[in-house]
Design a protein around this motif. Sequence first.
Motif, PDB file in Angstrom:
ATOM      1  N   ASP A  94    -139.293 -48.614  21.479  1.00  0.00           N
ATOM      2  CA  ASP A  94    -139.625 -49.845  22.199  1.00  0.00           C
ATOM      3  C   ASP A  94    -138.709 -50.983  21.736  1.00  0.00           C
ATOM      4  OD1 ASP A  94    -140.679 -52.093  23.300  1.00  0.00           O
ATOM      5  OD2 ASP A  94    -142.684 -51.876  22.432  1.00  0.00           O
ATOM      6  N   PRO A  95    -137.756 -51.387  22.563  1.00  0.00           N
ATOM      7  CA  PRO A  95    -136.801 -52.416  22.132  1.00  0.00           C
ATOM      8  C   PRO A  95    -137.446 -53.774  21.861  1.00  0.00           C
ATOM      9  CG  PRO A  95    -136.120 -51.401  24.206  1.00  0.00           C
ATOM     10  CD  PRO A  95    -137.500 -50.939  23.930  1.00  0.00           C
ATOM     11  N   THR A  96    -138.616 -54.025  22.429  1.00  0.00           N
ATOM     12  CA  THR A  96    -139.244 -55.320  22.172  1.00  0.00           C
ATOM     13  C   THR A  96    -139.753 -55.402  20.728  1.00  0.00           C
ATOM     14  OG1 THR A  96    -141.378 -54.523  22.958  1.00  0.00           O
ATOM     15  CG2 THR A  96    -139.975 -55.643  24.560  1.00  0.00           C
ATOM     16  N   GLN A  97    -139.965 -54.254  20.099  1.00  0.00           N
ATOM     17  CA  GLN A  97    -140.417 -54.225  18.710  1.00  0.00           C
ATOM     18  C   GLN A  97    -139.253 -54.025  17.743  1.00  0.00           C
ATOM     19  OE1 GLN A  97    -143.808 -54.394  17.764  1.00  0.00           O
ATOM     20  NE2 GLN A  97    -144.099 -54.917  19.902  1.00  0.00           N
ATOM     21  N   CYS A  98    -138.138 -53.549  18.277  1.00  0.00           N
ATOM     22  CA  CYS A  98    -137.021 -53.125  17.413  1.00  0.00           C
ATOM     23  C   CYS A  98    -136.377 -54.325  16.709  1.00  0.00           C
ATOM     24  CB  CYS A  98    -135.987 -52.383  18.255  1.00  0.00           C
ATOM     25  SG  CYS A  98    -134.559 -51.825  17.309  1.00  0.00           S
ATOM     26  N   GLY A  99    -136.171 -54.191  15.398  1.00  0.00           N
ATOM     27  CA  GLY A  99    -135.524 -55.240  14.621  1.00  0.00           C
ATOM     28  C   GLY A  99    -134.042 -54.992  14.436  1.00  0.00           C
ATOM     29  N   GLY A 100    -133.542 -53.904  14.988  1.00  0.00           N
ATOM     30  CA  GLY A 100    -132.103 -53.625  14.937  1.00  0.00           C
ATOM     31  C   GLY A 100    -131.593 -53.176  13.577  1.00  0.00           C
ATOM     32  N   CYS A 101    -132.472 -52.609  12.748  1.00  0.00           N
ATOM     33  CA  CYS A 101    -132.013 -52.204  11.396  1.00  0.00           C
ATOM     34  C   CYS A 101    -131.194 -50.916  11.421  1.00  0.00           C
ATOM     35  CB  CYS A 101    -133.199 -52.042  10.453  1.00  0.00           C
ATOM     36  SG  CYS A 101    -134.223 -50.601  10.784  1.00  0.00           S
ATOM     37  N   ARG A 102    -131.320 -50.144  12.478  1.00  0.00           N
ATOM     38  CA  ARG A 102    -130.586 -48.895  12.713  1.00  0.00           C
ATOM     39  C   ARG A 102    -131.015 -47.743  11.807  1.00  0.00           C
ATOM     40  NH1 ARG A 102    -124.539 -50.863  13.801  1.00  0.00           N
ATOM     41  NH2 ARG A 102    -124.966 -53.050  13.833  1.00  0.00           N
ATOM     42  N   TYR A 103    -132.104 -47.901  11.097  1.00  0.00           N
ATOM     43  CA  TYR A 103    -132.521 -46.812  10.214  1.00  0.00           C
ATOM     44  C   TYR A 103    -132.755 -45.523  11.001  1.00  0.00           C
ATOM     45  CZ  TYR A 103    -133.098 -49.647   5.974  1.00  0.00           C
ATOM     46  OH  TYR A 103    -132.872 -50.427   4.859  1.00  0.00           O
ATOM     47  N   CYS A 104    -133.290 -45.675  12.225  1.00  0.00           N
ATOM     48  CA  CYS A 104    -133.546 -44.478  13.047  1.00  0.00           C
ATOM     49  C   CYS A 104    -132.245 -43.749  13.367  1.00  0.00           C
ATOM     50  CB  CYS A 104    -134.276 -44.863  14.324  1.00  0.00           C
ATOM     51  SG  CYS A 104    -133.447 -46.138  15.285  1.00  0.00           S
ATOM     52  N   MET A 105    -131.194 -44.524  13.634  1.00  0.00           N
ATOM     53  CA  MET A 105    -129.899 -43.915  13.956  1.00  0.00           C
ATOM     54  C   MET A 105    -129.336 -43.180  12.750  1.00  0.00           C
ATOM     55  SD  MET A 105    -127.932 -46.928  16.008  1.00  0.00           S
ATOM     56  CE  MET A 105    -126.718 -45.978  16.913  1.00  0.00           C
ATOM     57  N   LEU A 106    -129.520 -43.797  11.591  1.00  0.00           N
ATOM     58  CA  LEU A 106    -128.919 -43.246  10.379  1.00  0.00           C
ATOM     59  C   LEU A 106    -129.572 -41.937   9.963  1.00  0.00           C
ATOM     60  CD1 LEU A 106    -128.636 -46.618   8.456  1.00  0.00           C
ATOM     61  CD2 LEU A 106    -126.727 -45.234   9.218  1.00  0.00           C
ATOM     62  N   VAL A 107    -130.882 -41.809  10.215  1.00  0.00           N
ATOM     63  CA  VAL A 107    -131.574 -40.604   9.733  1.00  0.00           C
ATOM     64  C   VAL A 107    -131.698 -39.522  10.797  1.00  0.00           C
ATOM     65  CG1 VAL A 107    -132.885 -41.971   8.067  1.00  0.00           C
ATOM     66  CG2 VAL A 107    -133.907 -41.441  10.290  1.00  0.00           C
ATOM     67  N   CYS A 108    -131.314 -39.845  12.030  1.00  0.00           N
ATOM     68  CA  CYS A 108    -131.421 -38.856  13.109  1.00  0.00           C
ATOM     69  C   CYS A 108    -130.475 -37.688  12.833  1.00  0.00           C
ATOM     70  CB  CYS A 108    -131.077 -39.503  14.451  1.00  0.00           C
ATOM     71  SG  CYS A 108    -131.097 -38.323  15.807  1.00  0.00           S
ATOM     72  N   PRO A 109    -130.986 -36.462  12.895  1.00  0.00           N
ATOM     73  CA  PRO A 109    -130.096 -35.318  12.625  1.00  0.00           C
ATOM     74  C   PRO A 109    -129.042 -35.119  13.710  1.00  0.00           C
ATOM     75  CG  PRO A 109    -132.431 -34.665  12.567  1.00  0.00           C
ATOM     76  CD  PRO A 109    -132.373 -36.039  13.151  1.00  0.00           C
ATOM     77  N   TYR A 110    -129.238 -35.756  14.865  1.00  0.00           N
ATOM     78  CA  TYR A 110    -128.332 -35.529  15.991  1.00  0.00           C
ATOM     79  C   TYR A 110    -127.456 -36.748  16.242  1.00  0.00           C
ATOM     80  CZ  TYR A 110    -131.748 -31.918  16.371  1.00  0.00           C
ATOM     81  OH  TYR A 110    -132.583 -30.882  16.060  1.00  0.00           O
ATOM     82  N   THR A 111    -126.165 -36.530  16.273  1.00  0.00           N
ATOM     83  CA  THR A 111    -125.235 -37.638  16.477  1.00  0.00           C
ATOM     84  C   THR A 111    -125.145 -37.985  17.963  1.00  0.00           C
ATOM     85  OG1 THR A 111    -123.973 -36.746  14.661  1.00  0.00           O
ATOM     86  CG2 THR A 111    -122.871 -38.396  15.997  1.00  0.00           C
TER      87      THR A 111
END
Lengths: 206, 232
Positions: A94-111
């Motif tokens: 949910d982008p309205t809640q997202c703080g833009g820290c990118r932690y989800c991107m960093l830990v996602c196993p899929y690039t």
Amino acid sequence: MTKRLVMVIDLQACTGCNTCSVACKQENNLPDGVWWTQVVTLGDNGNDSPAGEYPNLFMDYLPLGCQHCVNAPCVEVCPSGATAQTEDGLVIQDPTQCGGCRYCMLVCPYTGVRVFAGETLRYSLPFPTGDNPMIHRPFTVEKCNFCAHRLKRGLLPACVDSCPMVARTFGDLGDPNSEVSKLLRERPHFQLLVEKGADPSTFYLT
Amino acid sequence: MLNPVSVSDPFQNAFGILTQVARDRGCVYRWLALGFYAPDEELVRSLREGLLKQELTQATYWLGMDQRPLSDCLNEVNAYANASLPELQAAYEALFGKNVSRIAARESAYLWRSVTHPADAAGELDRALINIYRQYGLKPQTGAEDSLSVQLEFIAYLCQLETQAWQAGTSQTARELRRQERAFLADHLGRWLPEFCQRVEERALPSFYTALSAFAFRWTKLEYGPGYSSLS
């Protein structure tokens, strides 16, 4: 058995036409440069680049988006609660809640299944397209939500609905009589990077 | 015969990645804090030996493509690698020292925008900051509670705690600390840093501090996420 929504993609049927990518972009009114689903060419780097040496060239396609993992590390690390898992297994962003820290991107196993929206969002068309009411915000992370807004209305995800080769099937793996359960019983299949332990909800038929 | 696939724990992998990222973020805030304190021999040596650029480059590697604008700023910072201590002191004094055109490097100087009685608000601000620091067992030097370096150091400290939490696998604590870092940016540092950086950019002659403040602005913008002021 608990409900588990999964996507099954038939790699024998996929011709790499990218209709799914475009349908997703249109349905979710994605800004320029933002793609939630893409078709990767299995071969060389880049789109439609064959592998091998002439005359023995080959080219296969792999539609790729969020894998909606059961053991989703992105959900576990999100500090703002923007990434969450629904009871039927969807991993929602949910982008309205997202703080833009990118932690989800960093830990996602899929690039490449998530996109960090840039400072300025541009749109090729001067009006919004599709039915997803989501507002895109700069400096937030976005990804495929399996068209949760369409599922609520009893529709299939836009990529499934639009595939001209009927390569995509969507349904409940918890229901043994569902189309996806039958396909996975009858056809050999695999999940991406199974060794990462995330148990993705996208299955590829071979 | 097929070899069994060895399956790793996705959460442990994630915690490992974020341990490093939190450590890196703390490193950036620490260097910024050190940079905005009055210059000393250690800063001169770090600049001369390229340590500042090297560590900040490594600490922002995880940003991928978005590291580029920061790298440009770092190159600007590194242009002062051969600056002597008296040169840095002169630049620091000209910007933040006792003179009529100085630029305040403390939050209370930027309150006038949002309050009717800045003097009263400054006292309230100090008390609020002291309470926040106290929650984490910290007590900065009296009168320095709202200074730029202290606020940067405070976030660096939170990042250190976050690093330890990810390392210990206590994700709930780590997430809470990350929220606290963001909240401190939203309530304090991020509210006045854009204006501070704009003043430095507009008023000061190019120096190590103009380059550092450009880096600080870009870094905080990335850290703040959506809604950051676009003053600069």
